[in-house]
Design a protein around this motif. Sequence first.
Motif, PDB file in Angstrom:
ATOM      1  N   GLU A   8      68.703 -31.443  -1.719  1.00 31.82           N
ATOM      2  CA  GLU A   8      67.416 -32.128  -1.923  1.00 31.82           C
ATOM      3  C   GLU A   8      67.076 -33.007  -0.724  1.00 31.82           C
ATOM      4  O   GLU A   8      65.940 -33.015  -0.248  1.00 31.82           O
ATOM      5  CB  GLU A   8      67.456 -32.978  -3.198  1.00 31.82           C
ATOM      6  CG  GLU A   8      67.439 -32.185  -4.477  1.00 31.82           C
ATOM      7  CD  GLU A   8      67.581 -33.059  -5.721  1.00 31.82           C
ATOM      8  OE1 GLU A   8      67.323 -34.280  -5.640  1.00 31.82           O
ATOM      9  OE2 GLU A   8      67.952 -32.520  -6.782  1.00 31.82           O
ATOM     10  N   GLU A   9      68.067 -33.764  -0.240  1.00 28.26           N
ATOM     11  CA  GLU A   9      67.832 -34.656   0.895  1.00 28.26           C
ATOM     12  C   GLU A   9      67.565 -33.869   2.174  1.00 28.26           C
ATOM     13  O   GLU A   9      66.671 -34.211   2.947  1.00 28.26           O
ATOM     14  CB  GLU A   9      69.023 -35.594   1.089  1.00 28.26           C
ATOM     15  CG  GLU A   9      69.152 -36.609  -0.022  1.00 28.26           C
ATOM     16  CD  GLU A   9      70.466 -37.371   0.001  1.00 28.26           C
ATOM     17  OE1 GLU A   9      71.353 -37.042   0.822  1.00 28.26           O
ATOM     18  OE2 GLU A   9      70.611 -38.299  -0.806  1.00 28.26           O
ATOM     19  N   VAL A  69      60.844 -30.331  12.522  1.00 24.40           N
ATOM     20  CA  VAL A  69      60.534 -30.710  13.898  1.00 24.40           C
ATOM     21  C   VAL A  69      61.451 -31.839  14.362  1.00 24.40           C
ATOM     22  O   VAL A  69      61.896 -31.872  15.501  1.00 24.40           O
ATOM     23  CB  VAL A  69      59.056 -31.153  14.024  1.00 24.40           C
ATOM     24  CG1 VAL A  69      58.721 -31.611  15.421  1.00 24.40           C
ATOM     25  CG2 VAL A  69      58.142 -30.029  13.590  1.00 24.40           C
ATOM     26  N   GLU A  70      61.746 -32.771  13.467  1.00 25.04           N
ATOM     27  CA  GLU A  70      62.564 -33.925  13.819  1.00 25.04           C
ATOM     28  C   GLU A  70      64.049 -33.703  13.536  1.00 25.04           C
ATOM     29  O   GLU A  70      64.867 -34.554  13.859  1.00 25.04           O
ATOM     30  CB  GLU A  70      62.114 -35.141  13.010  1.00 25.04           C
ATOM     31  CG  GLU A  70      60.688 -35.554  13.243  1.00 25.04           C
ATOM     32  CD  GLU A  70      60.265 -36.665  12.290  1.00 25.04           C
ATOM     33  OE1 GLU A  70      61.139 -37.359  11.754  1.00 25.04           O
ATOM     34  OE2 GLU A  70      59.056 -36.822  12.102  1.00 25.04           O
ATOM     35  N   ALA A  71      64.376 -32.600  12.928  1.00 23.95           N
ATOM     36  CA  ALA A  71      65.743 -32.408  12.444  1.00 23.95           C
ATOM     37  C   ALA A  71      66.772 -32.451  13.557  1.00 23.95           C
ATOM     38  O   ALA A  71      66.686 -31.713  14.519  1.00 23.95           O
ATOM     39  CB  ALA A  71      65.853 -31.095  11.676  1.00 23.95           C
ATOM     40  N   GLU A  72      67.693 -33.363  13.389  1.00 23.45           N
ATOM     41  CA  GLU A  72      68.846 -33.424  14.267  1.00 23.45           C
ATOM     42  C   GLU A  72      70.058 -33.000  13.456  1.00 23.45           C
ATOM     43  O   GLU A  72      71.175 -33.377  13.763  1.00 23.45           O
ATOM     44  CB  GLU A  72      69.029 -34.841  14.807  1.00 23.45           C
ATOM     45  CG  GLU A  72      67.926 -35.291  15.743  1.00 23.45           C
ATOM     46  CD  GLU A  72      68.219 -36.647  16.346  1.00 23.45           C
ATOM     47  OE1 GLU A  72      69.353 -36.870  16.803  1.00 23.45           O
ATOM     48  OE2 GLU A  72      67.309 -37.483  16.341  1.00 23.45           O
ATOM     49  N   ALA A  73      69.808 -32.235  12.421  1.00 18.59           N
ATOM     50  CA  ALA A  73      70.889 -31.799  11.542  1.00 18.59           C
ATOM     51  C   ALA A  73      71.765 -30.793  12.271  1.00 18.59           C
ATOM     52  O   ALA A  73      71.268 -29.895  12.929  1.00 18.59           O
ATOM     53  CB  ALA A  73      70.320 -31.190  10.267  1.00 18.59           C
ATOM     54  N   LEU A  83      76.280 -37.248   5.715  1.00 16.08           N
ATOM     55  CA  LEU A  83      77.275 -36.230   5.999  1.00 16.08           C
ATOM     56  C   LEU A  83      77.691 -35.583   4.693  1.00 16.08           C
ATOM     57  O   LEU A  83      77.897 -36.261   3.690  1.00 16.08           O
ATOM     58  CB  LEU A  83      78.508 -36.882   6.656  1.00 16.08           C
ATOM     59  CG  LEU A  83      79.751 -36.026   6.826  1.00 16.08           C
ATOM     60  CD1 LEU A  83      79.533 -34.987   7.931  1.00 16.08           C
ATOM     61  CD2 LEU A  83      80.946 -36.897   7.154  1.00 16.08           C
ATOM     62  N   PHE A  84      77.810 -34.264   4.716  1.00 18.67           N
ATOM     63  CA  PHE A  84      78.295 -33.530   3.551  1.00 18.67           C
ATOM     64  C   PHE A  84      79.385 -32.603   4.031  1.00 18.67           C
ATOM     65  O   PHE A  84      79.163 -31.797   4.928  1.00 18.67           O
ATOM     66  CB  PHE A  84      77.157 -32.734   2.897  1.00 18.67           C
ATOM     67  CG  PHE A  84      77.579 -32.028   1.652  1.00 18.67           C
ATOM     68  CD1 PHE A  84      77.696 -32.711   0.456  1.00 18.67           C
ATOM     69  CD2 PHE A  84      77.875 -30.673   1.670  1.00 18.67           C
ATOM     70  CE1 PHE A  84      78.097 -32.068  -0.702  1.00 18.67           C
ATOM     71  CE2 PHE A  84      78.277 -30.020   0.517  1.00 18.67           C
ATOM     72  CZ  PHE A  84      78.387 -30.725  -0.673  1.00 18.67           C
ATOM     73  N   LEU A  85      80.560 -32.719   3.474  1.00 19.47           N
ATOM     74  CA  LEU A  85      81.708 -31.933   3.905  1.00 19.47           C
ATOM     75  C   LEU A  85      82.413 -31.377   2.682  1.00 19.47           C
ATOM     76  O   LEU A  85      82.680 -32.106   1.728  1.00 19.47           O
ATOM     77  CB  LEU A  85      82.672 -32.826   4.700  1.00 19.47           C
ATOM     78  CG  LEU A  85      83.983 -32.202   5.132  1.00 19.47           C
ATOM     79  CD1 LEU A  85      83.753 -31.163   6.221  1.00 19.47           C
ATOM     80  CD2 LEU A  85      84.923 -33.286   5.622  1.00 19.47           C
ATOM     81  N   VAL A  86      82.703 -30.093   2.713  1.00 25.48           N
ATOM     82  CA  VAL A  86      83.423 -29.450   1.622  1.00 25.48           C
ATOM     83  C   VAL A  86      84.534 -28.605   2.226  1.00 25.48           C
ATOM     84  O   VAL A  86      84.300 -27.842   3.164  1.00 25.48           O
ATOM     85  CB  VAL A  86      82.502 -28.521   0.791  1.00 25.48           C
ATOM     86  CG1 VAL A  86      83.297 -27.792  -0.282  1.00 25.48           C
ATOM     87  CG2 VAL A  86      81.354 -29.295   0.175  1.00 25.48           C
ATOM     88  N   VAL A  87      85.721 -28.761   1.714  1.00 23.14           N
ATOM     89  CA  VAL A  87      86.828 -27.888   2.076  1.00 23.14           C
ATOM     90  C   VAL A  87      87.163 -27.106   0.813  1.00 23.14           C
ATOM     91  O   VAL A  87      87.396 -27.686  -0.240  1.00 23.14           O
ATOM     92  CB  VAL A  87      88.059 -28.697   2.550  1.00 23.14           C
ATOM     93  CG1 VAL A  87      89.231 -27.777   2.848  1.00 23.14           C
ATOM     94  CG2 VAL A  87      87.696 -29.538   3.765  1.00 23.14           C
ATOM     95  N   HIS A  88      87.131 -25.767   0.924  1.00 21.12           N
ATOM     96  CA  HIS A  88      87.365 -24.944  -0.266  1.00 21.12           C
ATOM     97  C   HIS A  88      88.095 -23.654   0.098  1.00 21.12           C
ATOM     98  O   HIS A  88      88.033 -23.212   1.261  1.00 21.12           O
ATOM     99  CB  HIS A  88      86.034 -24.605  -0.963  1.00 21.12           C
ATOM    100  CG  HIS A  88      85.111 -23.781  -0.118  1.00 21.12           C
ATOM    101  ND1 HIS A  88      85.147 -22.412  -0.102  1.00 21.12           N
ATOM    102  CD2 HIS A  88      84.134 -24.141   0.750  1.00 21.12           C
ATOM    103  CE1 HIS A  88      84.225 -21.947   0.730  1.00 21.12           C
ATOM    104  NE2 HIS A  88      83.597 -22.981   1.268  1.00 21.12           N
ATOM    105  N   PRO A  89      88.770 -23.060  -0.870  1.00 21.09           N
ATOM    106  CA  PRO A  89      89.384 -21.761  -0.602  1.00 21.09           C
ATOM    107  C   PRO A  89      88.279 -20.740  -0.281  1.00 21.09           C
ATOM    108  O   PRO A  89      87.190 -20.804  -0.838  1.00 21.09           O
ATOM    109  CB  PRO A  89      90.052 -21.390  -1.930  1.00 21.09           C
ATOM    110  CG  PRO A  89      90.171 -22.675  -2.666  1.00 21.09           C
ATOM    111  CD  PRO A  89      89.042 -23.543  -2.215  1.00 21.09           C
ATOM    112  N   ASP A  90      88.560 -19.854   0.635  1.00 23.45           N
ATOM    113  CA  ASP A  90      87.570 -18.880   1.074  1.00 23.45           C
ATOM    114  C   ASP A  90      87.667 -17.620   0.197  1.00 23.45           C
ATOM    115  O   ASP A  90      88.612 -16.849   0.333  1.00 23.45           O
ATOM    116  CB  ASP A  90      87.807 -18.519   2.540  1.00 23.45           C
ATOM    117  CG  ASP A  90      86.691 -17.675   3.120  1.00 23.45           C
ATOM    118  OD1 ASP A  90      85.916 -17.069   2.354  1.00 23.45           O
ATOM    119  OD2 ASP A  90      86.597 -17.612   4.366  1.00 23.45           O
ATOM    120  N   PRO A  91      86.693 -17.387  -0.692  1.00 24.15           N
ATOM    121  CA  PRO A  91      86.753 -16.219  -1.559  1.00 24.15           C
ATOM    122  C   PRO A  91      86.469 -14.910  -0.818  1.00 24.15           C
ATOM    123  O   PRO A  91      86.714 -13.833  -1.342  1.00 24.15           O
ATOM    124  CB  PRO A  91      85.660 -16.496  -2.591  1.00 24.15           C
ATOM    125  CG  PRO A  91      84.692 -17.355  -1.888  1.00 24.15           C
ATOM    126  CD  PRO A  91      85.501 -18.198  -0.921  1.00 24.15           C
TER     127      PRO A  91
END
Length: 167
Positions: free
Chosen positions: A102-103, A110-114, A156-164
């Motif tokens: 959502e965020e 145009v401004e995204a520095e993501a 910041l959004f970080l996810v560590v997960h098993p790779d299916p």
Amino acid sequence: MTERRLATDAEAKALASALRLRILRICVGEPRTNKEIAAILGRDPASVLHHTRTLVRTGFLEAQEERRGARGAREIPYLATRKSWHIEAPALDRSMLDAFLEELALVPAVEAEAEGIRMALRLPPPQMEEFRTRLKDLLDEFAARPDDPAAPAWSLFLVVHPDPNRP
């Protein structure tokens, strides 16, 4: 590494909402009134108040000293306690993802520095544990630093997960 405790049922329910997680983000470092929160979210203040009260009741938001608004109305600003950083909740991961999406959708292209980073790893268990510990330590270090009100706000959004995809 900061130890995180398991959330109580009430805390887990409070954090199981992307909207509530966004409210917490809005109130980090700067107290906001319910009306200000609702305006940022583009929502009705009455519906936001229910969520704000839930976050106060569970200790994630703290009411600050009452103030008077432009027309003399009584206003209560709320500040995030950062308690959520120290809690693990089963539903939190999905709520965090929803809040993040959502965020991110609100950031003008145009401004995204993501920056997006995605990688695949194959590490033996001891090295994977080291990787997770070092990541958490780094995040804890930066989370403990005081906010600089003059600096740009980042998420910041970080996810560590098993790779299916790679059994």
